[in-house]
Write an enzyme that holds these catalytic residues in place. Structure first.
Site, PDB file in Angstrom:
ATOM      1  N   LYS A  33       3.881  -5.379  -8.386  1.00  0.00           N
ATOM      2  CA  LYS A  33       3.800  -3.909  -8.465  1.00  0.00           C
ATOM      3  C   LYS A  33       4.521  -3.284  -7.265  1.00  0.00           C
ATOM      4  O   LYS A  33       4.816  -3.983  -6.279  1.00  0.00           O
ATOM      5  CB  LYS A  33       2.330  -3.487  -8.506  1.00  0.00           C
ATOM      6  N   TYR A 250      13.562  12.017  21.231  1.00  0.00           N
ATOM      7  CA  TYR A 250      12.746  13.173  20.836  1.00  0.00           C
ATOM      8  C   TYR A 250      11.457  13.241  21.641  1.00  0.00           C
ATOM      9  O   TYR A 250      10.770  12.225  21.830  1.00  0.00           O
ATOM     10  CB  TYR A 250      12.370  13.075  19.358  1.00  0.00           C
TER      11      TYR A 250
HETATM   12  C1  PLP Z   1      -2.740  -5.305  -6.028  1.00  0.00           C
HETATM   13  C2  PLP Z   1      -3.752  -6.118  -6.737  1.00  0.00           C
HETATM   14  C3  PLP Z   1      -3.825  -7.497  -6.514  1.00  0.00           C
HETATM   15  C4  PLP Z   1      -3.037  -8.210  -5.440  1.00  0.00           C
HETATM   16  O1  PLP Z   1      -3.698  -8.004  -4.208  1.00  0.00           O
HETATM   17  P1  PLP Z   1      -3.205  -8.686  -2.835  1.00  0.00           P
HETATM   18  O2  PLP Z   1      -4.229  -8.286  -1.837  1.00  0.00           O
HETATM   19  O3  PLP Z   1      -1.874  -8.064  -2.532  1.00  0.00           O
HETATM   20  O4  PLP Z   1      -3.116 -10.132  -3.081  1.00  0.00           O
HETATM   21  C5  PLP Z   1      -4.707  -8.234  -7.304  1.00  0.00           C
HETATM   22  N1  PLP Z   1      -5.489  -7.625  -8.225  1.00  0.00           N
HETATM   23  C6  PLP Z   1      -5.466  -6.294  -8.446  1.00  0.00           C
HETATM   24  C7  PLP Z   1      -6.364  -5.687  -9.450  1.00  0.00           C
HETATM   25  C8  PLP Z   1      -4.609  -5.490  -7.696  1.00  0.00           C
HETATM   26  O5  PLP Z   1      -4.605  -4.167  -7.892  1.00  0.00           O
END
Ligand code: PLP
Length: 355
Positions: A33, A250
């Protein structure tokens, strides 16, 4: 050409996937994702396609990008459907959707599909954001079983504190999940990265590793051979001598305590390096440690080269990657590696297959 680069080591990604899948056992969906946590979802999915059991993304549009790129493996959509159109897209493109609330269940029941779809049913066991509560999960499962649009149900939950192994919260979540679902048919999925690394009791039919795939360890104490996948780097493009007492950048956040030689590096917060990085944050200049001084700007940042007389215009500067762990930068600015990695952008992306 501006020298800011995001180097993505796809061999490290494959290594990390194999390691995590092996640790957990059974099958693992690679979570890609948010553009694979900033690493390039299509390229990462293509690199993992020969070895991965499937992928997970947050929403349907992210899954469609992968399908358009030719990814044929299962893709789980973690947030599930926002509307009926998402369900129709799931059917058309063979996506697996999570069902975490009543409105999604109802929208599914209203569809008519030529082929039934596998779905994942989410149980809330303590995160308390989405998911059917333990006392409602059996009823939701029953409705899915009765639904002509559904071929197969996988039961899942999400762990809120798996990166804090000293807390009892994770074992309480696992116990509640097992209790609520013991009489229900279907495969199980509990473990995110921290679950895989720290909680053998969370290992079931499917793992869902995200951050650890990219080489960041959510449990700094766990000793596993995870390899960083992303390197954010650029080069020194100008050098300036500062007199003692002279302000830099800055807000004049930094004043030279003694005569200094400053390197200007072509990367800034628009590339994803955090503006909040304090004076003293480590960088690596041609493999040697140096420190950030002065405020990070949109397009450039400034580092102290006083003790590196051989460094100058053209010197390579790693901001995070194999020498400077992204977790150390995250700690320095009060966030987590996830946020820094997701924000990496603008720098030219280079995909590599090991070095
Ligand atoms: C993002 C997500 C994961 C992965 O989590 P990590 O901590 O990055 O391993 C797994 N399950 C769900 C439901 C998620 O939203």
């Amino acid at each position: 050409m501006r020298p800011a680069r995001l180097r993505i080591d796809l061999a490290a990604l494959q290594h990390n996937y194999r390691l995590l899948r092996q640790m957990h056992g059974a099958r693992a969906l690679a979570v890609v994702k948010a553009n694979a946590y900033g690493h390039g979802a299509v390229q990462c999915a293509q690199a993992l396609a020969p070895i991965a059991d499937g992928f997970a993304v947050a929403f349907v549009e992210e899954a469609l990008v992968l399908r358009e790129a030719g990814i044929a493996a299962p893709i789980l959509v973690l947030e599930g459907a926002f509307d009926g159109e998402d369900w129709r897209a799931a059917h058309a493109h063979k996506l697996w959707l999570v069902v975490h609330q009543e409105s999604q269940l109802r929208a599914l029941e209203e569809q008519t599909f030529a082929q039934p779809l596998p779905v994942w049913l989410k149980c809330n066991t303590g995160m308390n954001r989405v998911g059917f509560n333990a006392d409602a999960i059996a009823r939701a499962h029953q409705r899915l079983k009765a639904c002509a649009q559904v071929s197969d149900i996988t039961l899942m939950t999400h762990l809120a504190r798996a990166d804090e192994p000293q807390e009892s919260a994770t074992s309480e979540q696992i116990t509640l999940f097992d209790h609520a679902t013991h009489a229900l048919e279907g495969a199980r999925s509990l473990a995110n990265s921290a679950g895989i690394l720290a909680h053998p009791a969370a290992r079931r039919d499917w793992a869902r590793p995200g951050i650890a795939l990219y080489g960041s360890n959510p449990l700094p104490s766990a000793d596993v051979d995870l390899r960083p996948v992303m390197t954010l780097e650029s080069r020194v493009f100008a050098v300036r001598e500062l007199a003692a007492g002279a302000p830099l950048g800055y807000g004049a956040r930094f004043h030279a305590p003694h005569p200094m030689r400053i390197g200007l590096v072509a990367a800034g917060y628009a590339d994803g390096y955090p503006r909040s990085a304090p004076d003293g944050t480590l960088v690596a200049v041609d493999g040697r440690p140096a420190r950030l001084v002065g405020r990070v700007a949109m397009d450039m940042l400034t580092i102290d080269l006083t003790d590196l007389p051989e460094a100058g215009i053209g010197s390579r500067v790693e901001l995070w990657g194999k020498q400077i762990p992204v977790d150390s930068i995250a700690r320095a600015v009060g966030t987590i590696s996830y946020e820094l990695l997701c924000n990496a952008k603008r720098a030219q992306c280079i995909f590599e297959n090991g070095t």
